[in-house]
Design a protein around this motif. Structure first.
Motif, short mmCIF file in Angstrom:
data_model
loop_
_atom_site.label_atom_id
_atom_site.label_comp_id
_atom_site.label_asym_id
_atom_site.label_seq_id
_atom_site.Cartn_x
_atom_site.Cartn_y
_atom_site.Cartn_z
N GLY A 9 31.61 19.54 36.54
CA GLY A 9 31.55 20.73 36.10
C GLY A 9 32.07 21.11 34.63
O GLY A 9 31.85 20.17 33.89
N ARG A 50 26.37 19.60 36.25
CA ARG A 50 25.67 20.84 36.83
C ARG A 50 25.41 21.83 35.78
O ARG A 50 24.26 22.43 36.12
CB ARG A 50 27.06 21.52 37.52
CG ARG A 50 26.51 22.88 38.32
CD ARG A 50 27.87 23.74 38.91
NE ARG A 50 28.41 22.97 40.08
CZ ARG A 50 29.64 22.47 40.02
NH1 ARG A 50 30.42 22.69 38.85
NH2 ARG A 50 30.16 21.89 41.16
N HIS A 51 25.91 21.99 34.70
CA HIS A 51 25.58 22.92 33.69
C HIS A 51 24.31 22.10 32.82
O HIS A 51 24.01 22.83 31.70
CB HIS A 51 26.73 23.15 32.82
CG HIS A 51 27.65 24.19 33.67
ND1 HIS A 51 27.51 25.31 33.92
CD2 HIS A 51 28.83 23.80 34.31
CE1 HIS A 51 28.77 25.84 34.51
NE2 HIS A 51 29.49 24.56 34.93
N PRO A 59 26.62 29.85 34.79
CA PRO A 59 26.63 29.52 36.33
C PRO A 59 25.40 30.20 36.91
O PRO A 59 24.94 29.52 38.04
CB PRO A 59 28.15 30.14 36.78
CG PRO A 59 28.90 30.06 35.50
CD PRO A 59 27.85 30.28 34.25
N TYR A 64 20.41 25.33 41.34
CA TYR A 64 21.07 24.49 42.25
C TYR A 64 20.22 24.03 43.19
O TYR A 64 20.28 22.97 43.91
CB TYR A 64 22.04 25.80 43.15
CG TYR A 64 23.00 26.39 42.15
CD1 TYR A 64 24.46 25.72 42.07
CD2 TYR A 64 23.02 27.61 41.68
CE1 TYR A 64 25.57 26.33 41.30
CE2 TYR A 64 23.93 28.17 41.02
CZ TYR A 64 25.15 27.51 40.71
OH TYR A 64 26.20 27.96 40.09
N ASN A 83 34.99 21.60 40.11
CA ASN A 83 34.71 23.06 39.59
C ASN A 83 36.05 23.30 38.76
O ASN A 83 37.17 23.30 39.31
CB ASN A 83 34.82 23.90 40.86
CG ASN A 83 33.71 23.56 41.79
OD1 ASN A 83 33.62 22.58 42.69
ND2 ASN A 83 32.58 24.06 41.73
N CYS A 156 33.57 32.63 45.25
CA CYS A 156 32.64 32.45 44.18
C CYS A 156 32.18 33.86 43.58
O CYS A 156 31.37 34.60 44.19
CB CYS A 156 31.48 31.46 44.75
SG CYS A 156 30.42 30.87 43.72
N THR A 182 30.60 28.53 40.51
CA THR A 182 29.60 27.60 40.96
C THR A 182 29.57 27.05 42.18
O THR A 182 28.93 26.10 42.27
CB THR A 182 30.04 26.44 40.01
OG1 THR A 182 31.20 25.97 39.92
CG2 THR A 182 29.37 26.83 38.33
N GLU A 186 25.72 26.32 46.02
CA GLU A 186 25.66 24.77 45.96
C GLU A 186 26.12 24.24 47.24
O GLU A 186 25.40 23.20 47.94
CB GLU A 186 26.67 24.32 44.71
CG GLU A 186 26.42 22.80 44.46
CD GLU A 186 27.36 22.40 43.28
OE1 GLU A 186 26.74 22.55 41.97
OE2 GLU A 186 28.39 22.17 43.22
#
Ligand code: HPA
Length: 241
Positions: A9, A50-51, A59, A64, A83, A156, A182, A186
């Protein structure tokens, strides 16, 4: 064969100590995903920021489905997601590591399932995180004597803005301990894909309104920069040589 993937993350853009790293762009029916395959202490491991490379995706714009589908296509069976979060519970102040055990989903408008018309699948999500993976993470944290919390309800939110003070009061009333942007969809996609999934959260700031100060990105990035070293330590310990 690589069975374990780490999803990085904010602040975790690469896996420290990874050797023989090979970048892969994996094509899935949901789009492409970038993964680095390599080894940590001689153990095969996959790493996925992830990004995206260079932290370009907020986000709500992360693909995903492509990310999880790509891991599934690579034969991954276990996923440890990292995260950055805001803390709500009194024990979850900036710098603390938390292994959450529950999720409340406040996101909207995200592509959140692999199910298509005609598919009637209702996955069980009573316990969103895999207990075995959680216990491995907790064992590493204990072994390394890193202050941590072994429970937590992860709220979230949609983002990318942070919450209002009243929203944090509401999340607390809802029983949430942490807030991030995030974990969903996911975690649910991982469950749909049959992947064991757990999360290692780094608290970057107190939730909005819990202190007198406003939240600055500068403060968040500073806490993440100093906390990320402990995440590397846990991941390194967690993947035994
Ligand atoms: N709220 C939501 N997501 C976050 C926060 C927060 O306060 N801090 C880091 N990610």
């Amino acid at each position: 064969m690589t069975k374990l993937a780490i999803i990085g993350g904010s602040g975790l853009n690469q896996l420290e100590g990874m050797e023989n790293a090979q970048q892969r762009v994996v094509e899935t029916r949901y789009g492409t995903a970038e993964v680095t395959l390599g080894e940590l202490h001689g153990q095969p491991v996959a790493f996925m920021p992830r990004h995206g490379e260079g932290h370009v995706l907020p986000p709500h714009q992360i693909n995903y489905r492509a990310n999880i589908a790509a891991l599934k296509q690579l034969g991954i069976e276990q996923v440890v997601a990292c995260n950055a979060v805001g803390g709500i519970h009194s024990e979850m102040g900036p710098g603390k590591l938390v292994v959450p055990d529950q999720i409340v989903d406040y996101t909207y408008g995200r592509e959140h399932t692999f199910a298509e018309q005609g598919d009637v699948i209702h996955i069980d999500f009573t316990y969103p995180y895999d207990e075995t993976l959680r216990s491995f993470l907790l064992a590493s944290l204990t072994r390394l004597e890193i202050p941590h919390v072994d429970f937590g309800v992860y709220a979230c939110t949609q983002g990318p803005r942070l919450e209002s003070a009243a929203e944090i009061v509401r999340l607390k009333r809802d029983g949430c301990d942490l807030v991030g942007m995030t974990a969903m969809p996911e975690a649910a996609l991982a469950r749909e894909a049959g992947l064991a999934y757990a999360s290692l959260c780094l608290v970057a700031n107190w939730g909005a309104g819990l202190t007198e100060d406003l939240i600055t990105m500068e403060e968040i990035l500073q806490v993440i920069a100093s906390g990320v070293e402990q995440i590397h330590q846990v991941l390194s310990d967690f993947i035994p040589s």
